[in-house]
Design an enzyme around this catalytic site. Sequence first.
Site, short mmCIF file in Angstrom:
data_model
loop_
_atom_site.label_atom_id
_atom_site.label_comp_id
_atom_site.label_asym_id
_atom_site.label_seq_id
_atom_site.Cartn_x
_atom_site.Cartn_y
_atom_site.Cartn_z
N LYS A 38 0.85 -1.20 0.00
CA LYS A 38 0.00 0.00 0.00
C LYS A 38 0.88 1.24 0.00
CE LYS A 38 -0.54 -0.36 5.01
NZ LYS A 38 -0.91 0.59 6.03
N TYR A 68 17.49 29.85 6.00
CA TYR A 68 16.33 30.54 6.57
C TYR A 68 16.43 30.60 8.10
CZ TYR A 68 13.64 30.22 2.20
OH TYR A 68 13.19 30.34 0.92
C1 LIG Z 1 -3.68 -3.88 8.71
C2 LIG Z 1 -2.22 -3.82 8.43
N1 LIG Z 1 -1.54 -4.98 8.26
C3 LIG Z 1 -0.21 -4.99 8.03
C4 LIG Z 1 0.50 -3.81 7.91
C5 LIG Z 1 1.99 -3.87 7.67
O1 LIG Z 1 2.66 -3.45 8.82
P1 LIG Z 1 4.24 -3.30 8.88
O2 LIG Z 1 4.58 -2.27 7.87
O3 LIG Z 1 4.52 -2.84 10.26
O4 LIG Z 1 4.81 -4.63 8.54
C6 LIG Z 1 -0.15 -2.60 8.09
C7 LIG Z 1 0.62 -1.34 8.00
O5 LIG Z 1 0.26 -0.27 8.34
C8 LIG Z 1 -1.55 -2.60 8.35
O6 LIG Z 1 -2.23 -1.45 8.52
#
Ligand SMILES: Cc1ncc(COP(=O)(O)O)c(C=O)c1O
Length: 355
Positions: free
Chosen positions: A35, A250
């Site tokens: 994602k 800045y």
């Molecule tokens: C529902 C869910 N599963 C798995 C993951 C993966 O987690 P990680 O990046 O800590 O392995 C996430 C990440 O935000 C998540 O929201």
Amino acid sequence: MSRQTQAIIHADAIIHNFKLLSAMAPQSTSMAVIKADAYGHGAVNVARILQHVSPHFAVAIIEEAIVLREAGVTVPIVILEGAHQPKECEMAFAHNCILVTHNEEQLRWLETCAEDRLPQVWLKVDSGMHRLGFAVNQVPGILSNYPRVLKQDTVLVTHLACADDTSNTFTQTQLDTFYRMATQTGLAVSVANSPATIQWPASRNNWNRLGIAVYGGFKDESALSLLPAMTLRSSVIALRNVPQGESVGYGQTWTATQDSVIATVGIGYADGYPRHCPNGTPVFVNNARAFLAGRVSMDMITIDVTHIPDVAIGDSVELWGENVAIGEVAKAAGTIDYELMTRVSARVPRIVKYR
Ligand SMILES: Cc1ncc(COP(=O)(O)O)c(C=O)c1O
């Protein structure tokens, strides 16, 4: 020559990390979480790199899955937030996606799907994080109320709030609460993210969801030989001598305590380099560490290279990667590596490299 600001994506590191983590849980099936554009590494890039080793992928929303389908990725995709509107149920079926369903409205939308157009559905269970999902005591009722949608292939999914902290006993509480209910259903389960896979063996189960560690994050906290999947780099675009007592950037936040050499580097907060990085944040140039001197601007940073001989315009500068851990920069900026990875902006080309 064009601006030398790039995120180098190390394909071999991604494969190495995924295999290393999967091998920690040989009884499980592990899937890569890609994602948020694969945590900034490019979802299509990472899907192509991992499609032969990750039997499923996970994304947050269906739009992310459709981008992958349009790029020719055929691996089944788990949509972690499920459907946001009714038509996404049909879209999930058409695109071979699995909907992680967390409320009854989503289940009612699914009930309206024709029998032969019903996507696979997993069920999100709130075991204590209180973000998404059905309370543990609701689950048996939900399973029996929606038998056409929730079947034997439904996987019970939960998420751990504190798996990154081995001293926090809440993880064990969540595991106990979840497993007590889940074992009675006889359904498969999915619990572990990266920190849980690494630190909480009891969380490894039928399906593990691996995100940050696939990209070489969570490295500081684990003793594993995870490799950084991204090198963020730029180059020196200007150099100047700054006499003792003069300030840089800045707000004049850095003042030379000696006659200094300051290099200006072509990356700024509009590229995703955090504006909150303070003076002294490390970068790597000409085989040595140099340090941020002055505030991060939109398109540039300034670094003190007084102690490094022969720095020249055009020299490559690593912001994070093999020589400066992304976790170190995140700590300096008061955030976490997840945020730095996902904030590298669209202006920065991702260049995939195989060693
Ligand atoms: C529902 C869910 N599963 C798995 C993951 C993966 O987690 P990680 O990046 O800590 O392995 C996430 C990440 O935000 C998540 O929201």
